[in-house]
Write a protein that holds these residues in place. Structure first.
Motif, PDB file in Angstrom:
ATOM      1  N   MET A  49       0.844  -1.191   0.000  1.00 37.81           N
ATOM      2  CA  MET A  49       0.000   0.000   0.000  1.00 37.81           C
ATOM      3  C   MET A  49       0.882   1.245   0.000  1.00 37.81           C
ATOM      4  N   ALA A  50       0.512   2.215  -0.813  1.00 34.43           N
ATOM      5  CA  ALA A  50       1.321   3.426  -0.902  1.00 34.43           C
ATOM      6  C   ALA A  50       0.409   4.637  -0.902  1.00 34.43           C
ATOM      7  N   ILE A  51       0.912   5.710  -0.317  1.00 35.34           N
ATOM      8  CA  ILE A  51       0.158   6.959  -0.334  1.00 35.34           C
ATOM      9  C   ILE A  51       0.889   7.923  -1.246  1.00 35.34           C
ATOM     10  N   SER A  52       0.178   8.476  -2.236  1.00 32.40           N
ATOM     11  CA  SER A  52       0.800   9.389  -3.190  1.00 32.40           C
ATOM     12  C   SER A  52      -0.128  10.566  -3.420  1.00 32.40           C
ATOM     13  N   LYS A  53       0.422  11.607  -3.992  1.00 38.02           N
ATOM     14  CA  LYS A  53      -0.413  12.699  -4.491  1.00 38.02           C
ATOM     15  C   LYS A  53      -0.685  12.423  -5.965  1.00 38.02           C
ATOM     16  N   VAL A  54      -1.935  12.612  -6.387  1.00 36.48           N
ATOM     17  CA  VAL A  54      -2.261  12.430  -7.806  1.00 36.48           C
ATOM     18  C   VAL A  54      -2.982  13.674  -8.317  1.00 36.48           C
ATOM     19  N   LYS A  55      -2.650  14.036  -9.567  1.00 33.57           N
ATOM     20  CA  LYS A  55      -3.289  15.211 -10.172  1.00 33.57           C
ATOM     21  C   LYS A  55      -4.503  14.797 -10.990  1.00 33.57           C
ATOM     22  N   LEU A  56      -5.584  15.573 -10.836  1.00 39.17           N
ATOM     23  CA  LEU A  56      -6.768  15.349 -11.673  1.00 39.17           C
ATOM     24  C   LEU A  56      -6.453  15.821 -13.089  1.00 39.17           C
ATOM     25  N   LYS A  57      -6.563  14.894 -14.061  1.00 37.58           N
ATOM     26  CA  LYS A  57      -6.242  15.241 -15.454  1.00 37.58           C
ATOM     27  C   LYS A  57      -7.475  15.565 -16.283  1.00 37.58           C
ATOM     28  N   GLY A  58      -8.603  14.958 -15.934  1.00 32.76           N
ATOM     29  CA  GLY A  58      -9.787  15.181 -16.749  1.00 32.76           C
ATOM     30  C   GLY A  58     -10.995  14.505 -16.139  1.00 32.76           C
ATOM     31  N   HIS A  74     -10.156  11.113 -14.327  1.00 35.16           N
ATOM     32  CA  HIS A  74      -8.846  10.581 -14.711  1.00 35.16           C
ATOM     33  C   HIS A  74      -7.758  11.272 -13.892  1.00 35.16           C
ATOM     34  N   PHE A  75      -6.819  10.481 -13.413  1.00 31.64           N
ATOM     35  CA  PHE A  75      -5.716  10.999 -12.603  1.00 31.64           C
ATOM     36  C   PHE A  75      -4.391  10.538 -13.193  1.00 31.64           C
ATOM     37  N   GLU A  76      -3.372  11.369 -12.983  1.00 28.36           N
ATOM     38  CA  GLU A  76      -2.023  10.949 -13.379  1.00 28.36           C
ATOM     39  C   GLU A  76      -1.619   9.748 -12.545  1.00 28.36           C
ATOM     40  N   LYS A  77      -1.061   8.744 -13.201  1.00 27.02           N
ATOM     41  CA  LYS A  77      -0.625   7.560 -12.441  1.00 27.02           C
ATOM     42  C   LYS A  77       0.745   7.843 -11.836  1.00 27.02           C
ATOM     43  N   PRO A  78       0.895   7.694 -10.514  1.00 31.47           N
ATOM     44  CA  PRO A  78       2.211   7.947  -9.916  1.00 31.47           C
ATOM     45  C   PRO A  78       3.263   6.976 -10.457  1.00 31.47           C
ATOM     46  N   ALA A  79       4.482   7.432 -10.557  1.00 29.66           N
ATOM     47  CA  ALA A  79       5.570   6.573 -11.044  1.00 29.66           C
ATOM     48  C   ALA A  79       5.655   5.324 -10.161  1.00 29.66           C
ATOM     49  N   ALA A 135      -7.838  -0.166 -16.474  1.00 28.64           N
ATOM     50  CA  ALA A 135      -7.045  -1.400 -16.479  1.00 28.64           C
ATOM     51  C   ALA A 135      -5.602  -1.021 -16.144  1.00 28.64           C
ATOM     52  N   PRO A 136      -4.859  -1.932 -15.504  1.00 28.77           N
ATOM     53  CA  PRO A 136      -3.508  -1.584 -15.047  1.00 28.77           C
ATOM     54  C   PRO A 136      -2.578  -1.100 -16.157  1.00 28.77           C
ATOM     55  N   ASN A 137      -2.802  -1.535 -17.405  1.00 30.65           N
ATOM     56  CA  ASN A 137      -1.895  -1.110 -18.480  1.00 30.65           C
ATOM     57  C   ASN A 137      -2.254   0.259 -19.040  1.00 30.65           C
ATOM     58  N   GLU A 138      -3.391   0.811 -18.680  1.00 33.43           N
ATOM     59  CA  GLU A 138      -3.782   2.115 -19.224  1.00 33.43           C
ATOM     60  C   GLU A 138      -2.919   3.216 -18.608  1.00 33.43           C
ATOM     61  N   GLY A 139      -2.769   4.299 -19.342  1.00 34.88           N
ATOM     62  CA  GLY A 139      -1.853   5.355 -18.923  1.00 34.88           C
ATOM     63  C   GLY A 139      -2.301   6.099 -17.680  1.00 34.88           C
ATOM     64  N   ASP A 140      -3.598   6.351 -17.568  1.00 36.79           N
ATOM     65  CA  ASP A 140      -4.134   7.095 -16.425  1.00 36.79           C
ATOM     66  C   ASP A 140      -4.764   6.150 -15.413  1.00 36.79           C
TER      67      ASP A 140
END
Ligand SMILES: Cc1cc2nc3c(=O)[nH]c(=O)nc-3n(C[C@H](O)[C@H](O)[C@H](O)COP(=O)(O)OP(=O)(O)OC[C@H]3O[C@@H](n4cnc5c(N)ncnc54)[C@H](O)[C@@H]3O)c2cc1C
Length: 240
Positions: free
Chosen positions: A1-10, A22-27, A61-66
């Motif tokens: 489990m990880a806590i990250s900040k994510v940006k709202l993209k759309g 849609h959110f940016e996927k953290p690295a 899905a896990p392979n999607e960019g967002d």
């Protein structure tokens, strides 16, 4: 489990009163299809008794960019803020959680029974299974009031065309309110409806997801049809 900040993209409406965010996927963030996240608003302009955090399935899905979540837009402080916040705003993501994921033994079929927005984990699982050409036989019974209310209808139709192992059975419970053509099933998911696509009810693992009352009703239907308890997995969307 990880806590990250994510940006709202759309964000966009994907069905009547239903929006995808849609959110940016953290690295280096990874998850399994079917898992969920907790999203927390950071310093929101308003809040209410339920607080600033909600759990949402990762419908992407896990392979999607967002990362993508989808939700019914009720008039609560959390959702008002989510709907109006500036694109680029940050939220806190706490994830991944949950075990509502596809079993690994491909010789056992999977049957999903989804009610309304409860279809979110199935989108992730079906898109991944289709892309990865998984050998699992998968059938989805997707219950909504009308086609207009149904999220991801086009994507499930497309997945069925691409994936010979996937069968989509949409059913509408309130078709009188709809103005669209619908040639599929109508009414609630029943054992008779399931039996049309699942020849032997003892074979599959059944996955039920949706509001608590829907999950309870579907479990009763399956148990009355003789399905063993250890063949039934559930995800309750508390809060509906
Ligand atoms: C594992 C898990 C996965 C989930 N995945 C998703 C998902 O993918 N998508 C999703 O949308 N939700 C999902 N949920 C539910 C989500 O966490 C919220 O509870 C839900 O979206 C309701 O949030 P809300 O802000 O609308 O209402 P809340 O403020 O949380 O509502 C609290 C209570 O108020 C009542 N209420 C509030 N507004 C209304 C209204 N307009 N009409 C009737 N009653 C009302 C409800 O009875 C509810 O019990 C998930 C929950 C879990 C536990």
């Amino acid at each position: 489990m990880a806590i990250s900040k994510v940006k709202l993209k759309g964000r966009q409406e994907i069905a009547l009163g239903t929006m995808a965010f849609h959110f940016e996927k953290p690295a280096r963030f990874t998850y399994k299809s079917g898992q969920f996240c907790d999203l927390t608003l950071v310093d929101p302009p308003e809040t209410d008794a339920e607080g600033n955090t909600r759990g949402f399935t990762l419908a992407s899905a896990p392979n999607e960019g967002d990362l993508m979540v989808a939700t019914r837009m009720r008039d609560t402080a959390f959702k008002r803020v989510l709907k109006t916040m500036d694109l680029g705003s940050e939220l806190t993501l706490d994830a991944p959680y949950g075990s509502f994921t596809l079993h690994s033994d491909a010789s056992i079929p999977a049957a999903f029974l989804a009610g309304g927005v409860g279809v979110t984990p199935v989108r992730s699982i079906v898109l991944e299974a289709t892309r990865d050409k998984l050998p699992h036989k998968i059938v989805l019974f997707d219950s909504n009031r009308t086609p207009e209310d149904s999220a991801f209808l086009d994507e499930f139709t497309q997945a069925q065309a691409e994936n010979p192992n996937f069968t989509f059975v949409g059913t509408m419970t309130d078709l009188e309110r709809s103005s669209s053509d619908w040639n599929g099933e109508t009414g609630f998911i029943t054992s008779a409806m399931i039996a049309k696509s699942v020849a032997d009810l003892n074979l599959p693992i059944f996955y039920i997801s949706g509001p608590r009352a829907m999950v309870a009703a579907m479990r009763t239907t399956l148990e009355e049809s003789g399905v063993k308890d250890d063949k039934i997995r559930t995800e309750e969307f508390s809060g509906y």
